[in-house]
Design a protein around this motif. Structure first.
Motif, PDB file in Angstrom:
ATOM      1  N   ARG A  94       0.587  -1.373   0.199  1.00 11.20           N
ATOM      2  CA  ARG A  94      -0.090  -0.103  -0.104  1.00 11.20           C
ATOM      3  C   ARG A  94       1.009   1.162   0.052  1.00 11.20           C
ATOM      4  N   PHE A  95       1.921   1.441   0.821  1.00  9.87           N
ATOM      5  CA  PHE A  95       2.752   2.519   0.814  1.00  9.87           C
ATOM      6  C   PHE A  95       4.159   2.344   0.572  1.00  9.87           C
ATOM      7  N   LEU A 194       3.771  14.804   1.285  1.00  7.53           N
ATOM      8  CA  LEU A 194       5.040  14.138   1.861  1.00  7.53           C
ATOM      9  C   LEU A 194       5.826  15.285   2.413  1.00  7.53           C
ATOM     10  N   ALA A 195       5.966  16.576   1.604  1.00  6.92           N
ATOM     11  CA  ALA A 195       6.722  17.677   2.286  1.00  6.92           C
ATOM     12  C   ALA A 195       6.245  17.807   3.847  1.00  6.92           C
ATOM     13  N   VAL A 201       8.858  14.915  10.644  1.00  2.94           N
ATOM     14  CA  VAL A 201       9.661  14.029  11.077  1.00  2.94           C
ATOM     15  C   VAL A 201      11.122  14.772  11.445  1.00  2.94           C
ATOM     16  N   ALA A 202      11.491  15.787  10.503  1.00  2.00           N
ATOM     17  CA  ALA A 202      12.776  16.571  10.786  1.00  2.00           C
ATOM     18  C   ALA A 202      12.781  17.319  12.154  1.00  2.00           C
ATOM     19  N   LEU A 203      11.713  18.015  12.584  1.00  2.00           N
ATOM     20  CA  LEU A 203      11.456  18.656  13.705  1.00  2.00           C
ATOM     21  C   LEU A 203      11.520  17.589  14.974  1.00  2.00           C
ATOM     22  N   GLN A 232       6.580   6.838   4.919  1.00  2.00           N
ATOM     23  CA  GLN A 232       7.085   6.761   3.567  1.00  2.00           C
ATOM     24  C   GLN A 232       8.216   7.886   3.616  1.00  2.00           C
ATOM     25  N   VAL A 233       8.360   8.525   4.951  1.00  2.00           N
ATOM     26  CA  VAL A 233       9.333   9.507   4.700  1.00  2.00           C
ATOM     27  C   VAL A 233      10.851   8.982   5.081  1.00  2.00           C
TER      28      VAL A 233
END
Length: 408
Positions: A94-95, A194-195, A201-203, A232-233
């Motif tokens: 799926r992903f 996704l952005a 995720v970065a934070l 997905q990241v």
């Protein structure tokens, strides 16, 4: 000398129960009974419980497994190996996400089960967690049970209800154990690309905060929109977990099955807690869920739930608009997050959502949930669940329109 222990509290009832957010749903249930007693035919668009059954093959698999004599031993609390393997394969199908079914996935009695217990497994009393406002009630309810403090992240109409990550103070990031978000969410169908997930995720990596993503509505995207997984990241599995549910995706709400996948330390913590709380999901239910995932991966269109709710959304939004109540058209889920209709006279600014929802069910028999049930920022809105067939939705719109014309 015996003291009066109940002098300052209700006897044999924890104070924590008052923070679970279920009181409004009990109150709405009382409104429904009051409407029925008055002779009204109730159209319940309140609770988000699917009105469809699982596919016949899934029900047959469940029936066959229930009849087997070997189905009644205690199941593995982390989930059967077959279920975890199939869930991991579905995540990849799926992903495009690869997870280890042995270390990065745990079965649950529905995603709410995991959401209710995760703070207990991850946090100590007094810790801090970031949760959306408005948000699904168990988000804050689970924190109350665990003695964890909530930092509400407001979802504001002027931001299209998108959580503003830049608005979170550094001091909150510094102290928080986790941040919980949901795309698309309940009660508000917020969607992201996704952005946005990459920024989140970065934070989280910067501040060493776990991201919890509730993806219960992964199969309820409309048009060209398909909900995405935070996993997905690239590298997100090291700092995120994600909840998946069979309730909405496969009409298996009563079966109570779902799973959490992602960061293996968080998965292990929840597994350990669950191993002390229950013995896992009934094996025949897990077998039925395996078949549901297999059928989905075969491209079996009969399992798709999104087209049904997209049709209902289009029909109901158009009908309400014709009746004089312009409501937004969500891009996903089974819910409409609707601002209170223009021209409605309120006794005051506080409790407007509850006043409107109460009057609506007593006058028309149509049940909606007041927005403040989901947090302070929900005042001025109601949540409408598309859980009746098209004829009943049209009837609900007609009754609402008739009611609005009498009060404007």
């Amino acid at each position: 000398m015996k003291t009066d222990k109940a002098a300052s509290r209700q006897k044999w009832r924890s104070d924590k129960l008052s923070h679970l957010g279920s009181s409004i749903f009990s109150e709405v249930a009382g409104w429904k009974e009051e409407a029925r007693r008055s002779g009204l035919d109730v159209i319940d668009l309140g609770i988000g419980s699917p009105d469809q059954a699982p596919a016949p093959e899934i029900r047959q698999a469940l029936s066959a497994a229930v009849l087997r004599e070997d189905s009644y031993a205690y199941p593995a609390s982390k989930g059967s190996a077959r279920f975890r393997k199939q869930a991991a394969e579905w995540m990849n199908w799926r992903f495009g996400v690869k997870v280890d079914p042995e270390e990065e996935l745990v079965s649950l009695m529905g995603s709410q089960d995991g959401l209710a217990h995760l703070a207990l497994a991850l946090c100590n009393p007094g810790d801090l967690a970031i949760v959306p406002d408005p948000g699904y009630p168990i988000y804050t309810g689970a924190l109350a049970l665990a003695g964890v403090r909530a930092w509400p992240l407001p979802l504001l109409e002027e931001n299209a209800f998108l959580p503003d990550l830049n608005s979170i103070p550094e001091a909150v990031w510094q102290e928080a154990v986790f941040i919980l978000l949901s795309f698309p969410g309940n009660p508000i169908s917020v969607t992201v690309d996704l952005a946005y997930m990459e920024k989140l995720v970065a934070l989280a990596r910067k501040w060493d905060v776990l991201v919890i993503h509730d993806l219960a509505y992964s199969e309820m995207g409309f048009g060209d929109y398909r909900p995405i997984s935070i996993l997905q990241v690239p590298g997100a599995i090291h700092t995120a977990v994600e909840f998946h549910s069979f309730s909405k995706s496969f009409n298996m709400a009563g079966c109570r099955i779902g799973f959490m996948t992602g960061n293996r330390e968080a998965v292990a913590a929840l597994r350990e807690l669950k191993g002390n709380v229950d013995y896992g999901v009934f094996n025949p239910v897990q077998e039925a869920a395996v078949l549901a995932l297999e059928m989905a991966m075969q491209g079996n269109g009969r399992l798709e739930v999104a087209p049904l709710y997209e049709r209902r959304r289009d029909l109901f939004v158009e009908a309400l608009t014709k009746e004089g109540w312009a409501v937004p058209s969500p891009a996903a889920t089974m819910f409409i997050w609707a601002p209170l209709p223009d021209g409605y006279a309120f006794a005051g600014q506080e409790g407007r959502s509850r006043q409107f929802a109460h009057e609506l069910v007593l006058k028309t028999g149509v049940v909606v949930i007041p927005g403040d049930a989901f947090g302070a920022q929900g005042e001025g809105f109601v949540r409408i669940a598309l859980v009746e067939d098209e004829a009943r939705l049209l009837e609900a719109a007609r009754r609402i329109g008739e009611y609005l014309r009498t009060i404007r």
